[in-house]
Enzyme design. Structure first.
Site, PDB file in Angstrom:
ATOM      1  N   LYS A  35       0.845  -1.195   0.000  1.00 31.44           N
ATOM      2  CA  LYS A  35       0.000   0.000   0.000  1.00 31.44           C
ATOM      3  C   LYS A  35       0.886   1.253   0.000  1.00 31.44           C
ATOM      4  O   LYS A  35       2.095   1.163   0.264  1.00 31.44           O
ATOM      5  CB  LYS A  35      -0.925  -0.010   1.219  1.00 31.44           C
ATOM      6  CG  LYS A  35      -0.199   0.002   2.556  1.00 31.44           C
ATOM      7  CD  LYS A  35      -1.168  -0.258   3.713  1.00 31.44           C
ATOM      8  CE  LYS A  35      -0.433  -0.308   5.033  1.00 31.44           C
ATOM      9  NZ  LYS A  35      -1.302  -0.787   6.128  1.00 31.44           N
ATOM     10  N   ARG A 130     -10.988  -0.089  14.897  1.00 33.97           N
ATOM     11  CA  ARG A 130     -10.936   0.687  13.659  1.00 33.97           C
ATOM     12  C   ARG A 130     -11.929   0.050  12.703  1.00 33.97           C
ATOM     13  O   ARG A 130     -13.052   0.511  12.609  1.00 33.97           O
ATOM     14  CB  ARG A 130      -9.504   0.657  13.110  1.00 33.97           C
ATOM     15  CG  ARG A 130      -8.885   2.010  12.925  1.00 33.97           C
ATOM     16  CD  ARG A 130      -7.415   1.977  12.554  1.00 33.97           C
ATOM     17  NE  ARG A 130      -6.975   0.807  11.799  1.00 33.97           N
ATOM     18  CZ  ARG A 130      -5.761   0.660  11.283  1.00 33.97           C
ATOM     19  NH1 ARG A 130      -4.868   1.621  11.430  1.00 33.97           N
ATOM     20  NH2 ARG A 130      -5.417  -0.419  10.618  1.00 33.97           N
ATOM     21  N   TYR A 253      17.124  29.252   9.710  1.00 35.82           N
ATOM     22  CA  TYR A 253      15.917  29.968  10.131  1.00 35.82           C
ATOM     23  C   TYR A 253      15.722  29.901  11.639  1.00 35.82           C
ATOM     24  O   TYR A 253      15.927  28.852  12.247  1.00 35.82           O
ATOM     25  CB  TYR A 253      14.679  29.369   9.464  1.00 35.82           C
ATOM     26  CG  TYR A 253      14.532  29.719   8.004  1.00 35.82           C
ATOM     27  CD1 TYR A 253      14.363  31.032   7.590  1.00 35.82           C
ATOM     28  CD2 TYR A 253      14.547  28.714   7.046  1.00 35.82           C
ATOM     29  CE1 TYR A 253      14.211  31.340   6.239  1.00 35.82           C
ATOM     30  CE2 TYR A 253      14.388  29.004   5.700  1.00 35.82           C
ATOM     31  CZ  TYR A 253      14.220  30.329   5.302  1.00 35.82           C
ATOM     32  OH  TYR A 253      14.070  30.627   3.986  1.00 35.82           O
ATOM     33  N   MET A 301      13.118  24.243   3.449  1.00 36.14           N
ATOM     34  CA  MET A 301      12.344  23.582   2.398  1.00 36.14           C
ATOM     35  C   MET A 301      13.234  22.730   1.486  1.00 36.14           C
ATOM     36  O   MET A 301      12.878  21.609   1.131  1.00 36.14           O
ATOM     37  CB  MET A 301      11.582  24.622   1.570  1.00 36.14           C
ATOM     38  CG  MET A 301      10.663  23.989   0.537  1.00 36.14           C
ATOM     39  SD  MET A 301       9.784  25.175  -0.478  1.00 36.14           S
ATOM     40  CE  MET A 301       8.532  25.759   0.635  1.00 36.14           C
TER      41      MET A 301
HETATM   42  C1  LIG Z   1      -0.611  -1.960   6.608  1.00 38.69           C
HETATM   43  C2  LIG Z   1      -1.233  -3.233   6.992  1.00 38.69           C
HETATM   44  C3  LIG Z   1      -0.432  -4.360   7.243  1.00 38.69           C
HETATM   45  C4  LIG Z   1       1.068  -4.299   7.273  1.00 38.69           C
HETATM   46  O1  LIG Z   1       1.501  -3.673   8.448  1.00 38.69           O
HETATM   47  P1  LIG Z   1       3.057  -3.610   8.824  1.00 38.69           P
HETATM   48  O2  LIG Z   1       3.089  -3.110  10.196  1.00 38.69           O
HETATM   49  O3  LIG Z   1       3.694  -2.664   7.845  1.00 38.69           O
HETATM   50  O4  LIG Z   1       3.563  -4.989   8.652  1.00 38.69           O
HETATM   51  C5  LIG Z   1      -1.077  -5.558   7.513  1.00 38.69           C
HETATM   52  N1  LIG Z   1      -2.425  -5.631   7.536  1.00 38.69           N
HETATM   53  C6  LIG Z   1      -3.224  -4.566   7.313  1.00 38.69           C
HETATM   54  C7  LIG Z   1      -4.695  -4.714   7.368  1.00 38.69           C
HETATM   55  C8  LIG Z   1      -2.644  -3.337   7.040  1.00 38.69           C
HETATM   56  O5  LIG Z   1      -3.434  -2.276   6.820  1.00 38.69           O
END
Ligand SMILES: *Cc1c(COP(=O)(O)O)cnc(C)c1O
Length: 356
Positions: A35, A130, A253, A301
């Site tokens: 992802k 969640r 800065y 930046m």
């Molecule tokens: C992002 C995610 C993972 C992977 O998590 P890591 O901590 O990067 O291994 C696994 N399962 C779900 C549902 C996720 O959203």
């Protein structure tokens, strides 16, 4: 000439890290989580290093389509499921597996016109609060899914909140088993931390993300000592100017850094518009010409400034590693009060990336 800043993706490191996961969970199949554009590494660039996986997990329909274009014919899992009925057309077209975590998704699937049944991972909320069905409602959701003509295989899934902390996964495992009692089917529970540290959670599929990129699930680099992972990204630049700063003079800065004695400061072509965190405090580690030194003054930046005291020979053109092969991204993240995940995902589009 482009700026000297670039990110390098180490294909061999990705392949090595996948092999480490394989060894940690030898009986499980692997969803390699890609992802967020493969945690900032670039999906197309990460793909060759990870293609020995059993499946890919991601969120975006566009990224799923891109994986198919890259030639990936195996399973692809949508980790958040889908959002609109039209998404299901894409799921059908590309033969995606999807998480189902709520009745709204279930209903959309029941109403959908499909060319073939969709495989799902039915998500339980086992304590993270969640996504997912509560343990009490899980069995009914499973029965509803089983009765739906448009739903094929059902994998039982949950996600851990504390696989990388002392609290651990015990409570969530118990909750999961209670909710899933008597339900047959493959199980998918473990993220990276659980894959490394909680073998009891492995079951049929593991879902590692961060470890594939060679960083620590807990945000602490030493937690990975002896595991054999390798950093998959090196962010490197060069010194583009140096300054002699007299005792009492300030740098950058806000004049946040004041020289305690006469010193040389190197100006590095990398700033917060490149994804380097502006919050990086004085002392954040950085490698100049192979020597570990520190950020001084505020990150701006397009530039940041480093202490050249331990690297007397450094000058314009000297190589600077912001994180990567010689400096764990977790060490930089820790100094900034965050985790490697955030830094790697934040590398800005203006940074040229190449794979090697
Ligand atoms: C992002 C995610 C993972 C992977 O998590 P890591 O901590 O990067 O291994 C696994 N399962 C779900 C549902 C996720 O959203």
């Amino acid at each position: 000439m482009p700026r000297p800043l670039s990110a390098t993706i180490h294909t061999a490191a990705l392949a090595n890290n996948l092999a480490v996961v394989r060894k940690s969970a030898p009986k499980s199949k692997i969803w390699a989580v890609v992802k967020a554009n493969a945690y900032g590494h670039g999906l197309a660039r990460a793909f060759p290093g990870l293609r020995a996986t059993d499946g890919f997990g991601l969120l975006d329909l566009e990224e799923a389509a891109k994986l198919r274009e890259l030639g990936w014919a195996g399973p692809i899992l949508l980790l958040e499921g889908f959002f609109r009925p039209t998404d299901i057309d894409v799921i059908d077209r590309y033969s995606l597996t999807t998480v189902v975590h709520c009745d709204e998704q279930m209903r959309m699937l029941e109403m959908a016109r499909l060319s073939k049944p969709v495989n799902i991972q039915l998500k339980m909320n086992s304590g993270m609060n969640r996504l997912g069905y509560t343990p009490e409602k899980y069995r009914a959701a499973w029965e509803r899914a089983r009765a739906a003509a448009g739903i094929g295989q059902i994998t039982l899934m949950t996600h851990f909140a504390d696989a990388d902390t002392p609290r651990g996964i015990g409570e969530q495992m118990e909750t999961f088993e209670r909710g899933a009692q008597g339900i047959a089917g493959a199980r998918s529970l473990a993220n990276s931390a659980a894959t490394l540290w909680h073998p009891a959670s492995h079951f049929d599929w593991v879902r590692p993300g961060i470890v594939l990129y060679g960083a620590s699930p807990s945000g602490v680099a030493t937690a990975l000592d002896g595991v054999g992972l390798q950093p998959a990204m090196t962010l490197a630049s060069e010194i583009i100017a140096t300054q002699h700063v007299a005792e009492g003079q300030t740098v950058g800065y806000g004049s946040t850094y004041s020289a305690r004695k006469s010193m040389r400061v190197g100006v590095v072509a990398c700033g917060y518009a490149d994804g380097y965190p502006r919050v990086a405090p004085e002392g954040t580690p950085v490698i100049v010409d192979g020597v570990r030194t520190r950020v001084v003054g505020r990150v701006s930046m397009d530039m940041l400034t480093v202490d050249l005291t331990p690297v007397q020979n450094a000058g314009v053109g000297t190589r600077v590693e912001l994180w990567g092969a010689h400096l764990p991204i977790d060490d930089v993240a820790q100094a900034c009060g965050t985790i490697g995940y955030e830094l790697m995902c934040a590398v800005a589009p203006r940074v040229p990336v190449r794979a090697e």
